[in-house]
Design a protein around this motif. Structure first.
Motif, PDB file in Angstrom:
ATOM      1  N   MET A 154      43.311  17.291 -27.319  1.00  0.00           N
ATOM      2  CA  MET A 154      42.395  16.432 -28.056  1.00  0.00           C
ATOM      3  C   MET A 154      40.949  16.727 -27.669  1.00  0.00           C
ATOM      4  O   MET A 154      40.059  16.777 -28.524  1.00  0.00           O
ATOM      5  CB  MET A 154      42.740  14.964 -27.798  1.00  0.00           C
ATOM      6  CG  MET A 154      44.108  14.567 -28.327  1.00  0.00           C
ATOM      7  SD  MET A 154      44.580  12.862 -27.926  1.00  0.00           S
ATOM      8  CE  MET A 154      43.661  11.985 -29.203  1.00  0.00           C
ATOM      9  N   GLU A 155      40.731  16.946 -26.400  1.00  0.00           N
ATOM     10  CA  GLU A 155      39.371  17.231 -25.919  1.00  0.00           C
ATOM     11  C   GLU A 155      38.848  18.556 -26.462  1.00  0.00           C
ATOM     12  O   GLU A 155      37.716  18.644 -26.944  1.00  0.00           O
ATOM     13  CB  GLU A 155      39.363  17.258 -24.382  1.00  0.00           C
ATOM     14  CG  GLU A 155      37.986  17.343 -23.752  1.00  0.00           C
ATOM     15  CD  GLU A 155      37.208  16.045 -23.862  1.00  0.00           C
ATOM     16  OE1 GLU A 155      36.257  16.008 -24.678  1.00  0.00           O
ATOM     17  OE2 GLU A 155      37.554  15.090 -23.151  1.00  0.00           O
ATOM     18  N   LEU A 156      39.679  19.588 -26.399  1.00  0.00           N
ATOM     19  CA  LEU A 156      39.206  20.904 -26.842  1.00  0.00           C
ATOM     20  C   LEU A 156      38.999  20.929 -28.355  1.00  0.00           C
ATOM     21  O   LEU A 156      38.078  21.602 -28.848  1.00  0.00           O
ATOM     22  CB  LEU A 156      40.164  22.008 -26.380  1.00  0.00           C
ATOM     23  CG  LEU A 156      41.508  22.214 -27.094  1.00  0.00           C
ATOM     24  CD1 LEU A 156      41.385  23.128 -28.307  1.00  0.00           C
ATOM     25  CD2 LEU A 156      42.527  22.803 -26.108  1.00  0.00           C
ATOM     26  N   LEU A 157      39.824  20.215 -29.080  1.00  0.00           N
ATOM     27  CA  LEU A 157      39.652  20.169 -30.530  1.00  0.00           C
ATOM     28  C   LEU A 157      38.341  19.470 -30.897  1.00  0.00           C
ATOM     29  O   LEU A 157      37.627  19.904 -31.811  1.00  0.00           O
ATOM     30  CB  LEU A 157      40.838  19.449 -31.166  1.00  0.00           C
ATOM     31  CG  LEU A 157      41.010  19.661 -32.675  1.00  0.00           C
ATOM     32  CD1 LEU A 157      41.324  21.121 -32.981  1.00  0.00           C
ATOM     33  CD2 LEU A 157      42.117  18.755 -33.215  1.00  0.00           C
ATOM     34  N   THR A 158      38.014  18.431 -30.165  1.00  0.00           N
ATOM     35  CA  THR A 158      36.751  17.735 -30.385  1.00  0.00           C
ATOM     36  C   THR A 158      35.567  18.644 -30.067  1.00  0.00           C
ATOM     37  O   THR A 158      34.570  18.676 -30.807  1.00  0.00           O
ATOM     38  CB  THR A 158      36.691  16.456 -29.534  1.00  0.00           C
ATOM     39  OG1 THR A 158      37.757  15.575 -29.925  1.00  0.00           O
ATOM     40  CG2 THR A 158      35.363  15.738 -29.706  1.00  0.00           C
ATOM     41  N   MET A 159      35.678  19.401 -28.988  1.00  0.00           N
ATOM     42  CA  MET A 159      34.620  20.343 -28.625  1.00  0.00           C
ATOM     43  C   MET A 159      34.367  21.344 -29.754  1.00  0.00           C
ATOM     44  O   MET A 159      33.222  21.594 -30.139  1.00  0.00           O
ATOM     45  CB  MET A 159      35.009  21.092 -27.342  1.00  0.00           C
ATOM     46  CG  MET A 159      34.990  20.265 -26.079  1.00  0.00           C
ATOM     47  SD  MET A 159      35.853  21.110 -24.724  1.00  0.00           S
ATOM     48  CE  MET A 159      34.941  22.644 -24.637  1.00  0.00           C
ATOM     49  N   ILE A 160      35.426  21.916 -30.275  1.00  0.00           N
ATOM     50  CA  ILE A 160      35.302  22.934 -31.322  1.00  0.00           C
ATOM     51  C   ILE A 160      34.749  22.321 -32.603  1.00  0.00           C
ATOM     52  O   ILE A 160      33.853  22.890 -33.240  1.00  0.00           O
ATOM     53  CB  ILE A 160      36.666  23.606 -31.571  1.00  0.00           C
ATOM     54  CG1 ILE A 160      37.067  24.454 -30.360  1.00  0.00           C
ATOM     55  CG2 ILE A 160      36.641  24.464 -32.839  1.00  0.00           C
ATOM     56  CD1 ILE A 160      38.498  24.962 -30.385  1.00  0.00           C
ATOM     57  N   TYR A 161      35.279  21.154 -32.956  1.00  0.00           N
ATOM     58  CA  TYR A 161      34.827  20.491 -34.190  1.00  0.00           C
ATOM     59  C   TYR A 161      33.337  20.153 -34.110  1.00  0.00           C
ATOM     60  O   TYR A 161      32.574  20.427 -35.056  1.00  0.00           O
ATOM     61  CB  TYR A 161      35.657  19.232 -34.422  1.00  0.00           C
ATOM     62  CG  TYR A 161      35.169  18.402 -35.582  1.00  0.00           C
ATOM     63  CD1 TYR A 161      35.298  18.850 -36.895  1.00  0.00           C
ATOM     64  CD2 TYR A 161      34.569  17.163 -35.359  1.00  0.00           C
ATOM     65  CE1 TYR A 161      34.835  18.093 -37.964  1.00  0.00           C
ATOM     66  CE2 TYR A 161      34.104  16.400 -36.425  1.00  0.00           C
ATOM     67  CZ  TYR A 161      34.240  16.857 -37.719  1.00  0.00           C
ATOM     68  OH  TYR A 161      33.774  16.104 -38.763  1.00  0.00           O
ATOM     69  N   GLU A 162      32.913  19.584 -32.985  1.00  0.00           N
ATOM     70  CA  GLU A 162      31.515  19.166 -32.865  1.00  0.00           C
ATOM     71  C   GLU A 162      30.564  20.350 -32.728  1.00  0.00           C
ATOM     72  O   GLU A 162      29.431  20.302 -33.208  1.00  0.00           O
ATOM     73  CB  GLU A 162      31.357  18.209 -31.683  1.00  0.00           C
ATOM     74  CG  GLU A 162      32.055  16.864 -31.925  1.00  0.00           C
ATOM     75  CD  GLU A 162      31.861  15.880 -30.799  1.00  0.00           C
ATOM     76  OE1 GLU A 162      31.371  16.291 -29.712  1.00  0.00           O
ATOM     77  OE2 GLU A 162      32.209  14.683 -30.985  1.00  0.00           O
ATOM     78  N   ALA A 163      31.032  21.427 -32.101  1.00  0.00           N
ATOM     79  CA  ALA A 163      30.183  22.612 -31.945  1.00  0.00           C
ATOM     80  C   ALA A 163      30.148  23.454 -33.209  1.00  0.00           C
ATOM     81  O   ALA A 163      29.212  24.228 -33.422  1.00  0.00           O
ATOM     82  CB  ALA A 163      30.673  23.458 -30.769  1.00  0.00           C
ATOM     83  N   GLY A 164      31.191  23.340 -34.037  1.00  0.00           N
ATOM     84  CA  GLY A 164      31.271  24.159 -35.240  1.00  0.00           C
ATOM     85  C   GLY A 164      31.640  25.598 -34.963  1.00  0.00           C
ATOM     86  O   GLY A 164      31.419  26.481 -35.789  1.00  0.00           O
ATOM     87  N   THR A 165      32.244  25.828 -33.814  1.00  0.00           N
ATOM     88  CA  THR A 165      32.644  27.189 -33.444  1.00  0.00           C
ATOM     89  C   THR A 165      33.702  27.113 -32.351  1.00  0.00           C
ATOM     90  O   THR A 165      33.826  26.107 -31.647  1.00  0.00           O
ATOM     91  CB  THR A 165      31.438  28.005 -32.948  1.00  0.00           C
ATOM     92  OG1 THR A 165      31.849  29.373 -32.748  1.00  0.00           O
ATOM     93  CG2 THR A 165      30.882  27.468 -31.648  1.00  0.00           C
ATOM     94  N   GLY A 166      34.465  28.192 -32.198  1.00  0.00           N
ATOM     95  CA  GLY A 166      35.463  28.238 -31.130  1.00  0.00           C
ATOM     96  C   GLY A 166      36.705  28.990 -31.537  1.00  0.00           C
ATOM     97  O   GLY A 166      36.856  29.410 -32.688  1.00  0.00           O
ATOM     98  N   HIS A 167      37.597  29.164 -30.575  1.00  0.00           N
ATOM     99  CA  HIS A 167      38.873  29.848 -30.808  1.00  0.00           C
ATOM    100  C   HIS A 167      39.987  28.820 -30.643  1.00  0.00           C
ATOM    101  O   HIS A 167      40.495  28.599 -29.541  1.00  0.00           O
ATOM    102  CB  HIS A 167      39.033  31.024 -29.860  1.00  0.00           C
ATOM    103  CG  HIS A 167      38.174  32.197 -30.223  1.00  0.00           C
ATOM    104  ND1 HIS A 167      36.853  32.277 -29.874  1.00  0.00           N
ATOM    105  CD2 HIS A 167      38.453  33.328 -30.938  1.00  0.00           C
ATOM    106  CE1 HIS A 167      36.338  33.408 -30.350  1.00  0.00           C
ATOM    107  NE2 HIS A 167      37.290  34.056 -31.000  1.00  0.00           N
ATOM    108  N   THR A 168      40.343  28.220 -31.756  1.00  0.00           N
ATOM    109  CA  THR A 168      41.243  27.069 -31.744  1.00  0.00           C
ATOM    110  C   THR A 168      42.680  27.457 -31.398  1.00  0.00           C
ATOM    111  O   THR A 168      43.298  26.864 -30.511  1.00  0.00           O
ATOM    112  CB  THR A 168      41.210  26.373 -33.125  1.00  0.00           C
ATOM    113  OG1 THR A 168      39.849  26.188 -33.523  1.00  0.00           O
ATOM    114  CG2 THR A 168      41.907  25.033 -33.065  1.00  0.00           C
TER     115      THR A 168
END
Length: 276
Positions: A16-30
């Motif tokens: 849940m934490e990492l998904l929030t990080m990616i969503y809020e940053a608009g970038t990442g390797h999900t």
């Protein structure tokens, strides 16, 4: 709640934490972060001997995340363990942040900058060899991706680890079978995968890499053989934990939309409820 259930709950919270990080940053390797979350959870909350208050402790176990692009779960766990304040997760991939899209050793708890694939195992070999030469008992853990196995330096490291009999080295492969351009077997086939590593002198064990109980059992028993490095082939599901994203190649670096994020968080919340 027994320890296995506690670890399962922790892994869900980290997702849940990492998904929030990616969503809020608009970038990442999900996808790769979600597939490797259970592995990292077992390592950091059950196996490794580390001290967030003293991250440079000489006798600490070492962890090198060779598949550096899947950093989000790593950041979430280091923050949760207390290596740096949780509030800093909100700066992920923002201007002037320490929490960039790959591991950065300016952050407490990170041993090496990684992300250029193929480098993590050779670095881990050096650390494990140093422990042997210095008479230290710490262990070295390295997480690789399966797409990364096309890099020649992986196999140079594999040969060296066997040659130096590094039974204090445990390599783990997040075998989710998908990389940025598609199936690993279409891009650069790996099978017979375990047999290749055995031929290089490693003790190899295969495990369901999204099964906390299996991971605990296997990692507690590593190293598996005296005088030989151990490889854990962790068979995982890309984007594990989000039903509509699992085993979908585009989720390698797909950023969820608002609707996808809300649906994913609802699913993960329900998983937490089951673990109450």
């Amino acid at each position: 709640m027994n320890e296995i259930e506690i670890l399962k709950r922790k892994a869900t919270e980290i997702r849940m934490e990492l998904l929030t990080m990616i969503y809020e940053a608009g970038t990442g390797h999900t996808g790769g972060s979600l597939s490797s979350t259970d592995i990292l959870t077992v390592l950091y909350y059950h196996i490794m001997n580390v001290d967030p208050k003293n991250p440079k402790w000489e006798d600490r176990d070492r962890y090198v995340q060779s598949k550096g692009h899947s950093v989000e779960a790593y950041w979430a766990i280091l923050a949760d363990k207390g290596f740096f304040p949780k509030e800093e997760l909100k700066t992920f991939s923002q201007f002037n942040t320490r929490l960039i899209g790959h591991p950065n050793n300016k952050v407490p708890g990170v041993e090496m900058n990684t992300g250029s694939l193929g480098h993590g195992l050779p670095i881990g070999v050096g650390m494990a060899l140093a422990a042997k030469m210095d008479g230290k008992s710490y262990r070295v853990y390295t997480l690789m991706g399966d797409g990364e196995q096309a890099e020649g330096s992986v196999w140079e490291g594999a040969m060296a680890a066997s040659h130096y009999k590094l039974d204090n080295l445990v390599a783990i492969i997040d075998r989710n079978r998908l990389q940025i351009t598609g199936s690993t077997e279409d891009v650069m086939s790996l099978e017979p995968f375990a047999d290749k590593w055995r031929a290089f002198g490693w003790e190899v064990v295969e495990v369901d890499g999204n099964d906390i109980e299996q991971l605990v059992e296997v990692m507690e028993g590593a190293p598996k053989a005296a005088g030989k490095p151990t490889l854990i082939v962790a068979n995982t599901v890309k984007a594990k934990g989000i039903s509509f994203a699992e085993n979908v190649a585009k989720w390698h670096h797909h950023v969820p939309s608002k609707e996808e994020y809300q649906l994913a968080m609802e699913e993960l919340s329900k998983q937490l409820e089951v673990l109450q």
